[in-house]
Scaffold this active site. Structure first.
Site, short mmCIF file in Angstrom:
data_model
loop_
_atom_site.label_atom_id
_atom_site.label_comp_id
_atom_site.label_asym_id
_atom_site.label_seq_id
_atom_site.Cartn_x
_atom_site.Cartn_y
_atom_site.Cartn_z
N ASN A 12 0.91 -1.16 0.09
CA ASN A 12 -0.09 0.07 0.00
C ASN A 12 0.78 1.20 0.03
O ASN A 12 0.58 2.21 0.57
CB ASN A 12 -0.88 -0.16 1.30
CG ASN A 12 -2.18 -0.98 1.20
OD1 ASN A 12 -2.49 -1.46 -0.07
ND2 ASN A 12 -2.39 -1.74 2.41
N GLY A 14 1.80 2.60 -3.17
CA GLY A 14 1.25 2.99 -4.63
C GLY A 14 2.28 2.35 -5.62
O GLY A 14 2.52 2.87 -6.67
N THR A 16 1.66 -0.28 -7.70
CA THR A 16 0.78 -0.39 -8.86
C THR A 16 0.59 0.77 -9.47
O THR A 16 0.62 1.18 -10.86
CB THR A 16 -0.35 -1.13 -8.78
OG1 THR A 16 -0.21 -2.18 -7.98
CG2 THR A 16 -1.21 -1.41 -9.70
N PHE A 17 0.31 1.96 -8.76
CA PHE A 17 0.11 3.25 -9.33
C PHE A 17 1.18 3.79 -10.04
O PHE A 17 1.11 4.41 -11.05
CB PHE A 17 -0.58 4.08 -8.21
CG PHE A 17 -0.58 5.60 -8.46
CD1 PHE A 17 -1.78 5.96 -9.15
CD2 PHE A 17 0.21 6.68 -8.23
CE1 PHE A 17 -2.30 7.29 -9.47
CE2 PHE A 17 -0.13 7.82 -8.64
CZ PHE A 17 -1.49 8.11 -9.32
N LYS A 36 2.81 -9.50 -13.36
CA LYS A 36 2.46 -9.71 -11.88
C LYS A 36 2.50 -11.12 -11.44
O LYS A 36 1.35 -11.84 -11.46
CB LYS A 36 1.21 -8.99 -11.45
CG LYS A 36 0.85 -9.00 -9.85
CD LYS A 36 1.58 -8.01 -9.16
CE LYS A 36 1.23 -7.90 -7.57
NZ LYS A 36 1.65 -6.94 -6.68
N ALA A 112 5.51 -8.35 -4.96
CA ALA A 112 4.47 -8.56 -3.91
C ALA A 112 4.78 -7.99 -2.70
O ALA A 112 5.89 -8.76 -1.95
CB ALA A 112 3.79 -9.71 -3.94
N GLY A 113 4.62 -7.03 -2.15
CA GLY A 113 5.24 -6.16 -0.89
C GLY A 113 6.52 -5.60 -1.20
O GLY A 113 6.76 -5.14 -2.28
N ASN A 170 6.66 8.80 -3.55
CA ASN A 170 4.97 8.82 -4.10
C ASN A 170 4.32 9.81 -2.98
O ASN A 170 3.81 9.33 -1.87
CB ASN A 170 4.50 7.50 -3.95
CG ASN A 170 2.99 7.51 -4.43
OD1 ASN A 170 2.65 8.46 -5.05
ND2 ASN A 170 2.20 6.41 -4.24
N GLN A 171 4.11 11.05 -3.39
CA GLN A 171 3.27 11.96 -2.50
C GLN A 171 1.81 11.74 -2.81
O GLN A 171 1.09 12.36 -3.66
CB GLN A 171 3.69 13.33 -2.96
CG GLN A 171 5.15 13.66 -2.41
CD GLN A 171 5.46 15.15 -2.43
OE1 GLN A 171 4.49 15.92 -2.70
NE2 GLN A 171 6.28 15.73 -2.01
#
EC number: 6.3.3.3
Length: 216
Positions: A12, A14, A16-17, A36, A112-113, A170-171
């Site tokens: 969480n 970011g 993927t983003f 993935k 992953a992670g 990542n802001q």
């Protein structure tokens, strides 16, 4: 194999983003496949597991492939891939994941992670990066504590002799913490800030870095 591996300081943050932005940039200059290899916390829809991160990567890509090709190992459990696979009696190995990453074009692989998260039997994400031998992008959530998280991830990558393409701060929420400046005092790695309000600066920086990676 030519490509990039997207990792980070944890879940969480970011990954993927940020991966979607990098993929969209790269599709302007070459054919890009995405992988993935394993995803947990997949939704069960009519008996079929849906890997949401893999779907997002696929939408950013310029080559159409089946979701089973993009994400070979899918688990419903919200746990590490290693635990999720063992719970089903599946002995997932490093060789399995390497095979799931293979592509005949430039490939963007999302782990992953974090780098030291277990991803298969006695296998960390860092082992997979070593095996496929591509530069790694480290995504760090730009918040209080990001300096520590970034340096831990950078040191882990260096310990395993991984090639760091860049570190992306990542802001998710723009801030004035100055983490980029702090981190650069302790490393020579490329540090890039993703800020929705200054995308042109981000794009200029990643263009320079990625083009340098491509010609190596």
């Amino acid at each position: 194999m030519k490509g990039l591996f997207i990792s980070g300081s944890g879940t969480n943050v970011g990954k993927t983003f940020i991966a979607q932005y990098l993929i969209k940039f790269l599709t302007n200059i070459l054919k890009v496949r995405v992988r993935k290899p394993v995803e947990s916390d997949c939704k069960n829809k009519n008996g079929k597991l849906i890997p949401k991160d893999a779907l997002l990567l696929s939408k950013a890509c310029n080559i159409i492939e089946s979701i089973d090709k993009i994400c070979r190992y899918k688990f419903q459990a919200c746990s590490s891939a290693q635990i999720a696979s063992q719970a089903l009696g599946l002995k997932l190995t490093l060789d399995d994941l390497v095979d799931a990453c293979i592509a005949d074009e430039f490939v963007v692989v999302e782990g992953a992670g974090g780098l030291l998260s277990p991803i298969a039997t006695k296998t960390l994400n860092s082992d997979l990066v070593q095996a496929i031998n591509v530069p790694v992008v480290l995504v760090i959530k730009d918040e209080l504590g990001a300096v520590n998280q970034a340096l831990l991830s950078i040191n882990a990558a260096q310990h395993y002799k991984l090639n760091i393409s860049m570190v992306v701060l990542n802001q998710i929420y723009p801030n004035l913490l100055g983490n980029e400046k702090e981190i650069t005092q302790y490393t020579n790695a490329n540090i890039v800030v993703f800020n929705q309000n200054d995308l042109k600066s981000f794009e200029r920086q990643i263009e320079k870095i990625l083009l340098a990676d491509l010609i190596k």
